[in-house]
Scaffold this motif. Structure first.
Motif, PDB file in Angstrom:
ATOM      1  N   VAL A 121      41.069  29.547  57.696  1.00  0.00           N
ATOM      2  CA  VAL A 121      41.210  30.037  56.327  1.00  0.00           C
ATOM      3  C   VAL A 121      41.583  31.515  56.355  1.00  0.00           C
ATOM      4  N   VAL A 122      42.637  31.870  55.633  1.00  0.00           N
ATOM      5  CA  VAL A 122      43.082  33.259  55.526  1.00  0.00           C
ATOM      6  C   VAL A 122      43.065  33.646  54.048  1.00  0.00           C
ATOM      7  N   ARG A 123      42.397  34.750  53.727  1.00  0.00           N
ATOM      8  CA  ARG A 123      42.324  35.211  52.341  1.00  0.00           C
ATOM      9  C   ARG A 123      43.265  36.395  52.125  1.00  0.00           C
ATOM     10  N   VAL A 124      43.908  36.394  50.979  1.00  0.00           N
ATOM     11  CA  VAL A 124      44.792  37.500  50.601  1.00  0.00           C
ATOM     12  C   VAL A 124      44.329  38.037  49.252  1.00  0.00           C
ATOM     13  N   PRO A 125      44.711  39.261  48.887  1.00  0.00           N
ATOM     14  CA  PRO A 125      44.223  39.851  47.633  1.00  0.00           C
ATOM     15  C   PRO A 125      44.758  39.128  46.393  1.00  0.00           C
ATOM     16  N   TYR A 126      43.858  38.820  45.461  1.00  0.00           N
ATOM     17  CA  TYR A 126      44.277  38.260  44.185  1.00  0.00           C
ATOM     18  C   TYR A 126      44.869  39.387  43.343  1.00  0.00           C
ATOM     19  N   PRO A 127      45.916  39.123  42.569  1.00  0.00           N
ATOM     20  CA  PRO A 127      46.530  40.170  41.737  1.00  0.00           C
ATOM     21  C   PRO A 127      45.679  40.469  40.509  1.00  0.00           C
ATOM     22  N   ASP A 128      44.552  41.092  40.737  1.00  0.00           N
ATOM     23  CA  ASP A 128      43.547  41.374  39.719  1.00  0.00           C
ATOM     24  C   ASP A 128      43.932  42.638  38.949  1.00  0.00           C
ATOM     25  N   LYS A 131      43.859  36.721  34.772  1.00  0.00           N
ATOM     26  CA  LYS A 131      45.100  35.953  34.862  1.00  0.00           C
ATOM     27  C   LYS A 131      46.073  36.619  35.825  1.00  0.00           C
ATOM     28  N   ALA A 132      46.635  35.827  36.732  1.00  0.00           N
ATOM     29  CA  ALA A 132      47.660  36.350  37.632  1.00  0.00           C
ATOM     30  C   ALA A 132      48.930  36.646  36.832  1.00  0.00           C
ATOM     31  N   PRO A 133      49.648  37.720  37.148  1.00  0.00           N
ATOM     32  CA  PRO A 133      50.919  37.978  36.473  1.00  0.00           C
ATOM     33  C   PRO A 133      51.914  36.841  36.722  1.00  0.00           C
ATOM     34  N   GLN A 134      52.712  36.531  35.711  1.00  0.00           N
ATOM     35  CA  GLN A 134      53.706  35.459  35.808  1.00  0.00           C
ATOM     36  C   GLN A 134      54.598  35.614  37.027  1.00  0.00           C
ATOM     37  N   LYS A 135      55.162  36.796  37.188  1.00  0.00           N
ATOM     38  CA  LYS A 135      56.110  37.012  38.283  1.00  0.00           C
ATOM     39  C   LYS A 135      55.445  36.841  39.635  1.00  0.00           C
ATOM     40  N   TYR A 136      54.206  37.273  39.754  1.00  0.00           N
ATOM     41  CA  TYR A 136      53.502  37.134  41.031  1.00  0.00           C
ATOM     42  C   TYR A 136      53.347  35.668  41.405  1.00  0.00           C
ATOM     43  N   LEU A 137      52.911  34.861  40.438  1.00  0.00           N
ATOM     44  CA  LEU A 137      52.702  33.445  40.740  1.00  0.00           C
ATOM     45  C   LEU A 137      54.026  32.766  41.077  1.00  0.00           C
ATOM     46  N   GLU A 138      55.093  33.166  40.417  1.00  0.00           N
ATOM     47  CA  GLU A 138      56.410  32.621  40.738  1.00  0.00           C
ATOM     48  C   GLU A 138      56.806  32.961  42.170  1.00  0.00           C
ATOM     49  N   LEU A 139      56.565  34.197  42.585  1.00  0.00           N
ATOM     50  CA  LEU A 139      56.908  34.620  43.948  1.00  0.00           C
ATOM     51  C   LEU A 139      56.114  33.825  44.992  1.00  0.00           C
ATOM     52  N   VAL A 140      54.814  33.629  44.716  1.00  0.00           N
ATOM     53  CA  VAL A 140      53.966  32.892  45.664  1.00  0.00           C
ATOM     54  C   VAL A 140      54.392  31.431  45.740  1.00  0.00           C
ATOM     55  N   THR A 183      35.799  45.836  18.916  1.00  0.00           N
ATOM     56  CA  THR A 183      34.661  46.481  19.588  1.00  0.00           C
ATOM     57  C   THR A 183      35.142  47.595  20.530  1.00  0.00           C
ATOM     58  N   GLN A 184      36.347  47.428  21.074  1.00  0.00           N
ATOM     59  CA  GLN A 184      36.911  48.493  21.910  1.00  0.00           C
ATOM     60  C   GLN A 184      37.015  49.794  21.125  1.00  0.00           C
ATOM     61  N   ALA A 185      37.461  49.677  19.867  1.00  0.00           N
ATOM     62  CA  ALA A 185      37.641  50.859  19.030  1.00  0.00           C
ATOM     63  C   ALA A 185      36.307  51.469  18.605  1.00  0.00           C
ATOM     64  N   LYS A 186      35.262  50.624  18.510  1.00  0.00           N
ATOM     65  CA  LYS A 186      33.965  51.092  18.024  1.00  0.00           C
ATOM     66  C   LYS A 186      33.065  51.643  19.128  1.00  0.00           C
ATOM     67  N   TYR A 187      33.172  51.050  20.324  1.00  0.00           N
ATOM     68  CA  TYR A 187      32.215  51.385  21.378  1.00  0.00           C
ATOM     69  C   TYR A 187      32.955  51.824  22.633  1.00  0.00           C
ATOM     70  N   ASP A 188      32.623  53.011  23.120  1.00  0.00           N
ATOM     71  CA  ASP A 188      33.363  53.575  24.255  1.00  0.00           C
ATOM     72  C   ASP A 188      33.024  52.919  25.585  1.00  0.00           C
ATOM     73  N   PHE A 189      32.041  52.019  25.599  1.00  0.00           N
ATOM     74  CA  PHE A 189      31.702  51.328  26.842  1.00  0.00           C
ATOM     75  C   PHE A 189      32.413  49.972  26.975  1.00  0.00           C
ATOM     76  N   VAL A 190      33.206  49.593  25.979  1.00  0.00           N
ATOM     77  CA  VAL A 190      33.985  48.361  26.081  1.00  0.00           C
ATOM     78  C   VAL A 190      35.340  48.694  26.685  1.00  0.00           C
ATOM     79  N   GLY A 191      35.601  48.115  27.864  1.00  0.00           N
ATOM     80  CA  GLY A 191      36.858  48.369  28.555  1.00  0.00           C
ATOM     81  C   GLY A 191      37.893  47.304  28.263  1.00  0.00           C
ATOM     82  N   ASP A 192      38.501  46.777  29.305  1.00  0.00           N
ATOM     83  CA  ASP A 192      39.583  45.807  29.149  1.00  0.00           C
ATOM     84  C   ASP A 192      39.077  44.515  28.510  1.00  0.00           C
ATOM     85  N   VAL A 193      39.876  43.954  27.624  1.00  0.00           N
ATOM     86  CA  VAL A 193      39.585  42.674  26.978  1.00  0.00           C
ATOM     87  C   VAL A 193      40.670  41.688  27.375  1.00  0.00           C
ATOM     88  N   ARG A 194      40.252  40.539  27.957  1.00  0.00           N
ATOM     89  CA  ARG A 194      41.212  39.507  28.386  1.00  0.00           C
ATOM     90  C   ARG A 194      40.806  38.189  27.725  1.00  0.00           C
TER      91      ARG A 194
END
Length: 447
Positions: free
Chosen positions: A169-176, A226-235, A348-359
């Motif tokens: 098994v070989v692991r590679v970085p996920y496009p996070d 979510k992996a970027p579209q282009k990345y998944l296409e390349l893989v 909530t991002q606009a209201k609270y400075d501790f809310v970061g990225d929303v996916r």
């Protein structure tokens, strides 16, 4: 003093249940569930924002699913499909084959959990290609059997003290998205991560010896990423150019969770193999690997048979689950309510400075909680938040220490969803005003 039935049962259980079998969050003992609500042994009701780890997308005890189970249990509970067929299981296989996001004939093999479905991907891929190596990604969660655990990398406790794991098994970085550099464009990020993907193949891993690349198009326990579209296409293109099978894990993100039957359908890429489980039978033990016919024909019995896999009761539940998703338009519902949820969390991002990225992908989201000053992951704030949300009457957990996991049943009503938003907003308000105490067992909580 009111008797605390939750604590009584937990104390009894702690004497006989191994600690490795449960990730710690809250002292909750669930007595019953209905739709998007749970009731504990003390009689308190909670909104379920986790859906049993995305295993109850059709909600708890859906009447149609319950009826399917009851009717089948009165006729035949179990006779192993490893030896003989039954109508319920045969009908489900045909329905899943039709739903598979693959052109051409496909076949199905049964399992009891997503873990052994991912084990099966390794088996079938190695048998078909006659190659030994398997490539997976960092942050992945594929299960807890030895094979699926070997291709996972979401927690050190899934490898600590248990090695050696499955070889080859070989692991590679996920496009996070969390790994994007400041100011880095998505295109540059994709190229950098694809270069990291290629590095093993250019230095020590002969492509002609790799059987399969296994990926979650949208990682679940890795943070709803979510992996970027282009990345998944390349893989995928790389795999096909080198005779490597391209496999996707749909255990967490399938069955309508993202607004489509399968998360890979957001990318327009056809896999060679896919694993499904969790919500397939509304939480009853059932999984499957679905693959192109020629791949699935590479193994002979008993290479992938299990006594209870595909049993009539579980497959009856699965057939009823498919009915509910279709007749109640849960794919569309996931999309519509997902937009509503995204709007709330962006607010909530606009209201609270501790809310970061929303996916948010369908009714399925990851919300980062960060230190307001450094914007770095903040596990302490996250633990305070989920604790307060629980106190206010909703079940929500964290991933990777600082990510809120938002995966309510797809049947949740708009009224219940608004109630959930009110609870989350109240918890965030309390956190912003330093009104939440960190629980004493905070160091034990989460993955």
């Amino acid at each position: 003093m009111t008797k605390n039935r939750n604590q009584d049962l937990l104390q009894q259980e702690a004497k006989v249940v191994a600690p490795a079998s449960r990730i710690k969050y809250f002292d909750l003992v669930i007595k019953s569930g209905q739709g998007a609500e749970l009731t504990d042994e003390n009689g308190r009701t909670y909104l379920d924002l986790l859906a049993s780890a995305s295993a109850t997308n059709t909600g708890h005890c859906h009447p149609h699913v319950v009826a399917g189970i009851q009717q089948q249990a009165q006729q035949l509970i179990e006779y192993t499909p490893a030896y003989f067929a039954n109508r319920t299981t045969a009908e489900l296989a045909a329905r899943l084959a039709k739903l598979a996001p693959m052109s051409g004939p496909v076949q199905v093999a049964w399992g009891n959990s997503g873990s052994d479905a991912n084990d099966a991907i390794i088996k079938f891929a190695r048998a078909y290609t006659k190659r030994p190596y398997v490539v997976s990604f960092t942050g992945a969660y594929h299960g807890s059997t030895y094979g699926s655990m070997s291709v996972s990398s979401v927690s050190l406790n899934m490898s600590r003290k248990m090695g050696p794991l499955l070889p080859g098994v070989v692991r590679v970085p996920y496009p996070d998205v969390h790994d994007r550099l400041q100011g880095e464009s998505e295109s540059a990020f994709v190229q950098r991560l694809f270069k990291a993907f290629q590095q093993p193949f250019e230095t020590y891993l002969p492509a002609e010896e790799v059987a399969v690349i296994l990926i979650e198009p949208i990682q679940g326990d890795g943070g709803i990423v979510k992996a970027p579209q282009k990345y998944l296409e390349l893989v995928a293109n790389f795999a096909h150019q080198h005779g490597i099978l391209f496999a996707v894990d749909e255990v967490n993100q399938g069955m309508g969770r993202t607004g489509k039957w399968w998360s890979i359908q957001h990318f327009g890429i056809e896999p060679d193999l896919m694993s499904i489980g969790k919500s397939l039978a509304s939480g009853l033990p059932l999984s499957a690997v679905i693959g192109r016919q020629e791949i699935m024909a590479a193994l002979d019995a008993p290479a992938n048979v299990y006594t209870t896999a595909g049993n009539p009761v579980a497959t009856a539940a699965a057939n009823a689950t498919l009915d509910v998703i279709e007749t109640e338009n849960l794919l569309e519902r996931s999309q519509v309510l997902g937009v509503k949820a995204e709007q709330f969390f962006v607010q909530t991002q606009a209201k609270y400075d501790f809310v970061g990225d929303v996916r948010m992908y369908g009714l399925n989201g990851g919300i980062d909680i960060v230190d307001p000053k450094t914007k770095q992951p903040d596990t302490e704030r996250t633990t305070k938040l989920i604790t307060r949300i629980f106190e206010l009457g909703a079940v929500m957990i964290s991933l990777r220490g600082n990510i809120l996991r938002f995966q309510p049943p797809l049947v949740i009503t708009e009224e219940q969803l608004n109630q959930a938003f009110a609870i989350i907003d109240q918890a965030m308000f309390d956190l912003a005003n330093d009104q939440i105490q960190l629980p004493q067992n905070a160091a034990e909580i989460g993955w």
